[in-house]
Design a protein around this motif. Structure first.
Motif, short mmCIF file in Angstrom:
data_model
loop_
_atom_site.label_atom_id
_atom_site.label_comp_id
_atom_site.label_asym_id
_atom_site.label_seq_id
_atom_site.Cartn_x
_atom_site.Cartn_y
_atom_site.Cartn_z
N ALA A 1 4.85 -4.64 9.03
CA ALA A 1 3.49 -4.21 8.72
C ALA A 1 2.61 -4.18 9.97
O ALA A 1 1.80 -3.26 10.16
N ASN A 2 2.77 -5.18 10.81
CA ASN A 2 1.94 -5.28 12.01
C ASN A 2 2.35 -4.28 13.09
O ASN A 2 1.66 -4.15 14.11
N ASN A 3 3.47 -3.60 12.88
CA ASN A 3 3.91 -2.55 13.80
C ASN A 3 3.86 -1.20 13.09
O ASN A 3 4.79 -0.39 13.19
N ASN A 4 2.75 -0.98 12.39
CA ASN A 4 2.52 0.29 11.68
C ASN A 4 3.66 0.63 10.73
O ASN A 4 4.10 1.77 10.64
N TYR A 5 4.15 -0.40 10.05
CA TYR A 5 5.20 -0.27 9.05
C TYR A 5 6.46 0.36 9.63
O TYR A 5 6.96 1.39 9.18
N LYS A 6 6.95 -0.35 10.64
CA LYS A 6 8.21 0.04 11.27
C LYS A 6 9.33 0.01 10.24
O LYS A 6 9.44 -0.93 9.44
N GLY A 7 10.16 1.04 10.26
CA GLY A 7 11.23 1.15 9.27
C GLY A 7 10.88 2.06 8.12
O GLY A 7 11.70 2.29 7.23
N PHE A 8 9.64 2.57 8.14
CA PHE A 8 9.19 3.47 7.08
C PHE A 8 8.74 4.80 7.65
O PHE A 8 8.30 4.89 8.80
N GLU A 9 8.83 5.83 6.82
CA GLU A 9 8.25 7.13 7.14
C GLU A 9 6.98 7.28 6.31
O GLU A 9 7.00 7.10 5.09
N LEU A 10 5.87 7.59 6.96
CA LEU A 10 4.59 7.73 6.29
C LEU A 10 4.09 9.16 6.47
O LEU A 10 4.15 9.71 7.57
N SER A 11 3.62 9.75 5.39
CA SER A 11 3.16 11.13 5.48
C SER A 11 2.01 11.38 4.52
O SER A 11 1.90 10.73 3.47
N PRO A 12 1.11 12.35 4.86
CA PRO A 12 0.01 12.71 3.97
C PRO A 12 0.50 13.63 2.87
O PRO A 12 1.65 14.08 2.87
N CYS A 13 -0.36 13.93 1.94
CA CYS A 13 0.00 14.78 0.81
C CYS A 13 0.42 16.16 1.30
O CYS A 13 -0.19 16.72 2.21
N ALA A 14 1.49 16.68 0.70
CA ALA A 14 2.00 17.99 1.11
C ALA A 14 1.00 19.09 0.79
O ALA A 14 0.22 18.99 -0.13
#
Length: 548
Positions: free
Chosen positions: A535-548
């Motif tokens: 979490a403290n590393n901008n949610y490392k391990g996740f892909e984050l994206s805005p609404c298509a």
């Protein structure tokens, strides 16, 4: 079947399940300003304490450890006993709902049947069914938090002829809310796990005759259930800040920890006194407050088992029952299967109305309309069968829902068919915006329910706030990070003696279920550090994206 009610509108989040995890997460999301709603299949809050209402059902974690720690949740609450029973815990949950004003955010008697992800709009579509009326309904939400618990899908082995039994049949995890009358009846209890031990103690007092079918001995420990008066409640409240600090530091969220010493390096006199004190303390101290190497070293483990065995042998009169209940050769390393707490369990088998059947070399071969038959030809006539046979644990509550993510052709049950994959035990690649609490590859059965709820609930709430603040509408674990977490979880599961026991910790009780560590076994502090590092590393391990 009723008609389908219209979609009540898209919410920010939907929570499924009203146990510790669900109620805590509902509170945190409400507090953070989210439009959130909770659906519960049962008629009340409490999770396992709603469903497990069999005689003797009570928690095996003592209060005040077994409660949430937010000040407003406990300052006006008093306990009546050290190990509360299900009815007191239900009242406690009602207290939480009242204190946090959650009543209008919960819909009971509603079972979620399916969850399908819409990758265009980045939201989940849910279908539900009212368990009383059959009315079907729909809802949608940006995020869903699954709080189905590790013991929500009861399991009964496929005994030949069970469907022909004409008497009463119950599973401890689905006990009738109105109760069951055992007086004057011939009762069979199958299973001696946690619920079996508790039910047997009570059934022995009520039933005309009780037959207990045991597959594996339960190395149960003395409970020592003290009553709590005003003085006791005032005392724990004065020191609760210290208790909260300990909960954050300890392996399983208790207010005590393993001894750093080795059982093999202390003198026999010191060891004997240490073990004596652990046993006299009651609770799980002899299991989770023991020497650091008992769960890792065979010699240390065998010594601990023998201490336990000698403590219960004098309580069992029949030599045959002694060997069945506390065999000379350990059936598995001590503490590698779930240990229960008891108060008079071993003495119950001294009663004339109680018979004990070992299923190790004498399995149940058939259930007739009125009896249970075993391999040696013995027939026990019974009026009631109580199955204390456990659950499709940890994953079962999740896989029983038709959950489809980015790939609409694959359910999560199919995804996990060959093995479980998660990131931090809270998310799954291919299933965006879906969170799990008290589920697979998390501390779960190796942590207290309240401490796990707060640990995971705070992280999930922070994640949803981050998404809201940064206009993120989709978050999904990467397959690479998920694989790393699975490998790490399995590695931690190999470090102790746990793999030497066949248990639901590894899915061994369900035919065809992959054998794997279903829980994260490195402890809450390590787990907490890892999830917040992401979490403290901008949610490392996740892909984050805005609404298509």
């Amino acid at each position: 079947m009723g008609s389908i009610a219209p979609d009540s509108g898209r919410r920010d989040a939907i929570v499924i399940g009203a146990g510790f995890s669900g109620i805590y997460e509902l509170h945190k999301l409400k507090e953070a300003g989210f439009d959130v709603h909770l659906y519960e299949a049962g008629s009340g809050t409490g999770g396992i304490w709603h469903w497990n209402c069999y005689p003797g059902a009570r928690v095996d974690t003592p209060v005040p450890t077994y409660q949430l720690t937010s000040a407003e949740s406990w300052t006006g609450w008093n306990w009546s006993q050290r190990f509360p029973d299900y009815s007191e815990l239900r009242t406690y949950f009602q207290h939480l709902v009242k204190v946090w004003d959650l009543g209008d955010l919960i819909t009971f008697n509603t079972r979620v049947q399916s969850m399908h992800w819409d990758d265009q709009s980045h939201k989940w579509r849910l279908s539900m069914r009212n368990t009383n009326t059959g009315q079907e309904s729909e809802a949608s939400a940006r995020s869903v938090v699954l709080c189905t618990g590790f013991g929500s899908k009861p399991y009964i082995p496929d005994f030949k002829g069970l469907d022909k039994f004409k008497g009463e049949l119950y599973h401890t995890g689905m006990w009738p809310q109105t109760g069951v009358n055992m007086e004057g009846k011939r009762v069979a209890v199958i299973g001696t796990g946690a619920s079996g031990v508790q039910l047997i103690q009570e059934a022995a007092k009520e039933a005309k005759h009780l037959t207990v079918y045991q597959r594996t001995p339960n190395t149960a420990l003395p409970m020592r259930n003290d009553l709590y008066d005003k003085t006791m409640n005032d005392t724990w409240k004065k020191t609760f800040q210290h208790t909260k600090d300990m909960i954050l530091k300890t392996f399983a969220g208790f207010d005590y920890e393993f001894s750093p010493e080795s059982a093999l390096k202390v003198s026999p006199e010191v060891k004997a006194e240490f073990y004596k004190n652990l046993l006299s303390s009651g609770g799980l101290h002899f299991w989770l407050g023991t020497y650091s190497d008992v769960l890792f070293n065979d010699d240390a483990n065998n010594e601990a088992y023998e201490v336990w065995r000698q403590s219960v042998l004098p309580r069992i009169k029949d030599p045959r029952n002694r060997e069945i209940l506390a065999p000379k050769v350990p059936p598995h390393p001590f503490g590698t299967k779930r240990i229960s707490l008891e108060k008079g369990y071993f003495e119950a088998f001294n009663q004339d109305n109680v018979d004990l059947v070992s299923l190790v070399n004498n399995p149940i071969t058939e259930v007739t309309d009125t009896s249970i038959k075993t391999a040696d030809g013995t027939v026990a006539e019974v009026d009631m069968i109580c199955a204390a046979t456990g659950f499709d644990s940890v994953t079962g509550g999740i896989t029983s829902i038709d959950i489809r993510g980015v790939d609409p052709k694959q359910t999560i049950k199919e995804r996990w068919d060959k093995g479980t994959y998660t990131l931090y035990g809270m998310t799954v690649s291919g299933f965006p915006n879906m969170y799990m609490m008290y589920g697979p590859q998390a501390p779960t059965a190796f942590a207290t329910g309240p401490s796990s709820a707060e640990c995971q609930g705070d992280w999930i709430t922070a994640c949803l706030i981050y998404q809201r603040d940064n206009n993120i509408t989709k978050i999904e674990a990467t397959k690479e990070a998920e694989q790393e977490w699975r490998d790490h979880t399995l590695e931690m599961g190999e470090k102790g003696l746990f793999t030497k026991a066949k248990s639901w910790y590894y899915g061994d009780n369900i035919p065809g279920k992959p054998r794997e560590a279903l829980n994260y076994m490195a402890g809450l502090p390590t787990y907490r550090n890892k999830i917040w590092e992401s979490a403290n590393n901008n949610y490392k391990g996740f892909e984050l994206s805005p609404c298509a």
